[in-house]
Every structure is written in structure tokens, then in C-alpha cells.
Enzyme design. Structure first.
Site, mmCIF file in Angstrom:
data_model
loop_
_atom_site.group_PDB
_atom_site.id
_atom_site.type_symbol
_atom_site.label_atom_id
_atom_site.label_comp_id
_atom_site.label_asym_id
_atom_site.label_seq_id
_atom_site.Cartn_x
_atom_site.Cartn_y
_atom_site.Cartn_z
ATOM 1 N N ARG A 57 0.926 -1.005 0.097
ATOM 2 C CA ARG A 57 -0.029 -0.145 0.018
ATOM 3 C C ARG A 57 0.789 1.297 0.074
ATOM 4 N NH1 ARG A 57 -0.506 4.399 2.502
ATOM 5 N NH2 ARG A 57 0.395 3.377 4.410
ATOM 6 N N HIS A 62 4.731 3.846 12.930
ATOM 7 C CA HIS A 62 4.681 3.780 11.330
ATOM 8 C C HIS A 62 5.910 4.925 10.851
ATOM 9 C CE1 HIS A 62 3.054 3.491 7.129
ATOM 10 N NE2 HIS A 62 3.767 4.774 7.151
ATOM 11 N N CYS A 78 5.339 8.968 -0.109
ATOM 12 C CA CYS A 78 4.073 9.622 0.079
ATOM 13 C C CYS A 78 3.987 10.553 -1.209
ATOM 14 C CB CYS A 78 3.762 10.451 1.274
ATOM 15 S SG CYS A 78 2.105 11.145 1.411
HETATM 16 ZN ZN ZN Z 1 3.821 5.976 5.368
#
Ligand code: ZN
Length: 316
Positions: free
Chosen positions: A15, A211, A244
Site C-alpha cells: 500500500r 509507522h 508519499c
Molecule cells: Zn507511510
């Protein structure tokens, strides 16, 4: 029954990693990766994101990936849901765990999901209601992530009080896990301790996961700081794949193989077989290209006398 773990590592490369890769990876390649990594001992994998396919064509096969992954025994299948619509798609498939993410940084939230942060927080309540209305209260776990909790490429430093306030809101709204995310890799170990202690104080009794991105090389140092706070759930991606698209300059997640190596070397059981994990990395690299993969362990190899934390108990 599966043996107990000291630390749970969760793969997010399919993901977080793939959302930074423009060319869609074939569904069969995603499934081969998921299957192999589950067989290597990784018990929780975030397999896709229920974003609209027009925004991220990489996840146009979300339904198919989930349906196939759910057939694998012993694997906790997780999907990211950016909004209520995404949650409804995931609930319809019976995904056992959903990750909903809000940016603590207002600017990042606006750019990422084009909504005010408060609107995104409120949306989590609607997702909880949708889950309960679908009769999935006992079968679907709702996790809530706080992205940019350790800094934002638009706003810089994020006040710890803001992180605490968002965490408290999500916990009160029904989150069953809180994920603290350093989306752009700005965090340092001291800051990690401060933020995590603050969050833990707000959400007593709810598991907190971390994370980290290794953008500036502090990823594993931050894991150590989080371990000191009692955190025992960590996200990572195979080969450090990731980034990102809405956070300029952000690179990959912490490297799964390096994370497992550190934890197991410290005597903390992850349940992961490192040699098999390194083979999964090669499988993924064949599809994605070796230049997408990072990490120290894969370059240096395992030390000759390496023993994992669980190896003493494992029959040979
Ligand atoms: Zn991340």
C-alpha cells in the site's frame, strides 16, 4: 496455534510502497508477494488501498487483491480506507481490519484528501457507524492512523498537543488501534518518545502502533525509542519501498528485513524467518526493479553466526 510474539511487524509495502510506484504492479505479482511474505511469517499485511482508481490506478484491483488474500490462512488482511466510501467498499468484502488515516497537519490533510482535518476526524465516526450497521462490530477491527504526527513537509514541526487531541478524538470515537505515523521521516528518537508517551496517556488500553519512514536514516533509531515506550507493533515495507506522493521529498518506509534483523538480534520474537524474507524481497525486486529496493541486510547478508530470537525453540 501460532507461537507468541514479542513484537508484531506489519508489511505496508503493498500500500504505502506501491502508491509511490506509478506503473501498476500486476495483480498476480502482488498476490505472489503477499503469499510468500505470509509464509515467511509476517502475520499482518496491508494489502491495498480503497482509494478511487482514477486517483491511484495502482489500486484499481483492490477488490481482487483482497478477495484472494482473504483465502490465505493465518494472515490478518488489512486495507487502507481514505474515506467512508472506501470503508463501505472494504466492509462489503469482509476485510477484517481497516486503517483509516487522518493527517494531524491541517495542510497535509487538505492536500492528501482535500478535506479539513476536523471533517476527516468526524468521518471516522461515520465509518464506525457504517461498520456497526453492517453487523461487523465483532469481525472488523477499525484502526485509526495519525499521519504527519512527527512533522510535515508543509507545516514543519507538529505540536504534540495536536497529536494528543487527534488521538483522543479517534479513541473516543471507537478506534481499536492507534497508529502514529512519521509520514515524511522528520522524527528523531527524543521526539518519538515525547509523542508516543503523549498518545499513550490519551488512549489508555488501546494498542498503539508506530509507522516510521527512513527518509533521513533515523527509522530504526526511532523504533528503538518506541520500544522503550512499550510499543510492540511496527509497520515496515520490504526493501523499504514507499513514500508519499503528497509529501514532497518523502522516501520509503523502514526496511522490513533490517527491522526484523534488529528485533530478532535483540532477542525479540517477530515470528519471521529472515532467510525466507530475503527470498521474498528478491521476488518483489524481480517485478519492481532492484533500484526500488533499499536496505542494509540485503547488501551485507546475515552474519555467519546469526540466530533469530525464536531459533532456540524451533525444531531443526
Ligand atoms: Zn507511510
Amino acid at each position: 496455534m501460532q507461537p507468541a510474539l514479542d513484537v508484531q511487524v506489519r508489511e505496508v509495502g503493498l500500500r504505502d510502497g506501491l502508491q509511490a510506484v506509478a506503473a501498476p504492479l500486476a495483480t498476480s505479482a502482488k498476490l505472489a508477494w503477499i503469499r510468500a511474505e505470509a509464509e515467511a511469517g509476517v502475520r499482518e499485511i496491508e494489502v491495498t488501498s480503497f482509494v478511487p482508481a482514477r486517483l491511484l490506478p495502482q489500486f484499481a484491483d483492490a477488490e481482487e487483491v483482497v478477495a484472494q488474500a482473504l483465502r490465505l490462512g493465518g494472515l490478518q488482511v488489512v486495507a487502507l480506507v481514505p474515506n467512508l466510501r472506501g470503508a463501505e467498499r472494504a466492509l462489503a468484502l469482509g476485510v477484517p481490519k481497516l486503517d483509516y488515516v487522518v493527517s494531524v497537519s491541517r495542510t497535509h490533510n487538505l492536500r492528501n484528501v482535500r478535506r479539513e482535518r476536523e471533517a476527516s476526524l468526524e468521518d471516522f465516526r461515520r465509518i464506525v457507524q457504517a461498520r456497526d450497521a453492517a453487523g461487523r462490530h465483532h469481525t472488523t477491527t477499525l484502526a485509526a492512523g495519525l499521519s504527519t504526527a512527527l512533522g510535515c513537509s508543509y507545516e514543519g514541526r507538529i505540536a504534540v498537543d495536536e497529536v494528543r487531541r487527534c488521538a483522543a478524538f479517534l479513541a473516543e470515537a471507537g478506534a481499536q488501534e492507534i497508529l502514529v505515523a512519521d509520514t515524511v521521516g522528520y522524527g528523531d528518537p527524543r521526539q518519538v518518545r515525547e509523542v508516543l508517551r503523549g498518545v499513550l496517556a490519551e488512549v489508555a488500553g488501546i494498542p498503539v502502533a508506530a509507522h516510521f519512514h527512513d527518509t533521513r536514516g533515523l527509522g530504526l533509531a526511532n523504533v528503538l525509542a518506541a520500544l522503550d515506550c512499550g510499543i510492540s507493533r511496527f509497520d515496515a515495507s520490504l526493501g523499504g519501498l514507499g513514500g508519499c506522493p503528497f509529501a514532497p521529498g518523502a522516501s520509503g518506509n523502514i526496511v522490513m528485513e533490517d527491522l526484523v534483523f534488529m528485533l530478532e538480534s535483540m532477542g525479540l520474537r517477530t515470528g519471521v524467518d529472515l532467510e525466507r524474507l530475503l527470498a521474498v524481497r528478491e521476488l518483489a525486486a524481480r517485478h519492481l526493479g532492484a533500484d526500488q529496493m533499499h536496505g542494509a541486510l540485503a547488501s551485507a547478508g546475515l552474519p555467519r553466526h546469526y540466530r533469530g530470537a525464536g531459533d532456540g525453540a524451533r525444531p531443526h
